[in-house]
Write a protein that holds these residues in place. Structure first.
Motif, PDB file in Angstrom:
ATOM      1  N   ASP A 131       0.816  -1.198   0.000  1.00 36.50           N
ATOM      2  CA  ASP A 131       0.000   0.000   0.000  1.00 36.50           C
ATOM      3  C   ASP A 131       0.855   1.256   0.000  1.00 36.50           C
ATOM      4  N   ASN A 132       0.180   2.393   0.069  1.00 34.54           N
ATOM      5  CA  ASN A 132       0.894   3.662  -0.032  1.00 34.54           C
ATOM      6  C   ASN A 132       1.676   4.030   1.216  1.00 34.54           C
ATOM      7  N   ARG A 133       1.610   3.202   2.247  1.00 31.71           N
ATOM      8  CA  ARG A 133       2.425   3.388   3.438  1.00 31.71           C
ATOM      9  C   ARG A 133       3.572   2.380   3.499  1.00 31.71           C
ATOM     10  N   GLY A 139      -7.039   4.896  -8.327  1.00 26.55           N
ATOM     11  CA  GLY A 139      -6.866   5.907  -7.315  1.00 26.55           C
ATOM     12  C   GLY A 139      -5.908   5.474  -6.232  1.00 26.55           C
ATOM     13  N   PRO A 140      -5.860   6.209  -5.139  1.00 26.13           N
ATOM     14  CA  PRO A 140      -4.886   5.932  -4.082  1.00 26.13           C
ATOM     15  C   PRO A 140      -5.265   4.794  -3.136  1.00 26.13           C
ATOM     16  N   LEU A 141      -6.490   4.294  -3.192  1.00 27.91           N
ATOM     17  CA  LEU A 141      -6.913   3.227  -2.295  1.00 27.91           C
ATOM     18  C   LEU A 141      -6.306   1.894  -2.698  1.00 27.91           C
ATOM     19  N   CYS A 142      -6.255   0.984  -1.738  1.00 27.88           N
ATOM     20  CA  CYS A 142      -5.641  -0.318  -1.938  1.00 27.88           C
ATOM     21  C   CYS A 142      -6.690  -1.412  -1.804  1.00 27.88           C
ATOM     22  N   TYR A 143      -6.604  -2.430  -2.668  1.00 22.73           N
ATOM     23  CA  TYR A 143      -7.588  -3.492  -2.711  1.00 22.73           C
ATOM     24  C   TYR A 143      -6.909  -4.846  -2.841  1.00 22.73           C
TER      25      TYR A 143
END
Length: 123
Positions: A52-54, A100-104
């Protein structure tokens, strides 16, 4: 235009290692989630790993302890290191990113895909 270009893969014997690379371009804004998926003949596309973005990573139970996902944000590059490969790892592997920026975790939520690369593990 978001583009994902894969490299790596190939054929190895059981217990071998391979490294997949995915180079992304066309992103704007902050870092996004990316994932690796695979699909074997007759089976559904499944998540192998995502980050993810973290920088937090998630793995399928079948690959935990053997595969490692990583990213080099400076180079916009995603990697999947695969160790202790098994015949059941044989599949087409794809890197993917959502819009987008969300993670799935589900492949249906990913909008951009690499071209795929074959990984074949023989006994």
């Amino acid at each position: 235009q978001v583009r994902l270009v894969q490299s790596g893969g190939g054929s190895v014997q059981t217990g071998g290692s391979l490294r997949l690379t995915c180079v992304r371009s066309g992103y704007t804004g902050s870092r996004r989630c990316m994932g690796w998926f695979r699909q074997a003949p007759g089976k559904s596309r499944e998540l192998v790993a995502r980050i993810d973005n973290r920088g937090n990573s998630t793995y399928a139970d079948s690959v935990k302890g053997r595969f490692t996902i990583s990213q080099d944000n400076a180079k916009n590059t995603l990697h999947l290191e695969m160790n202790s490969l098994k015949p059941e790892d044989t599949a087409m592997y794809y890197c993917a990113a959502p819009s987008g920026p969300l993670c799935y975790n589900q492949w249906q939520n990913y909008n951009y895909w690499g071209q795929g690369t074959q990984v074949t593990v023989s006994s």
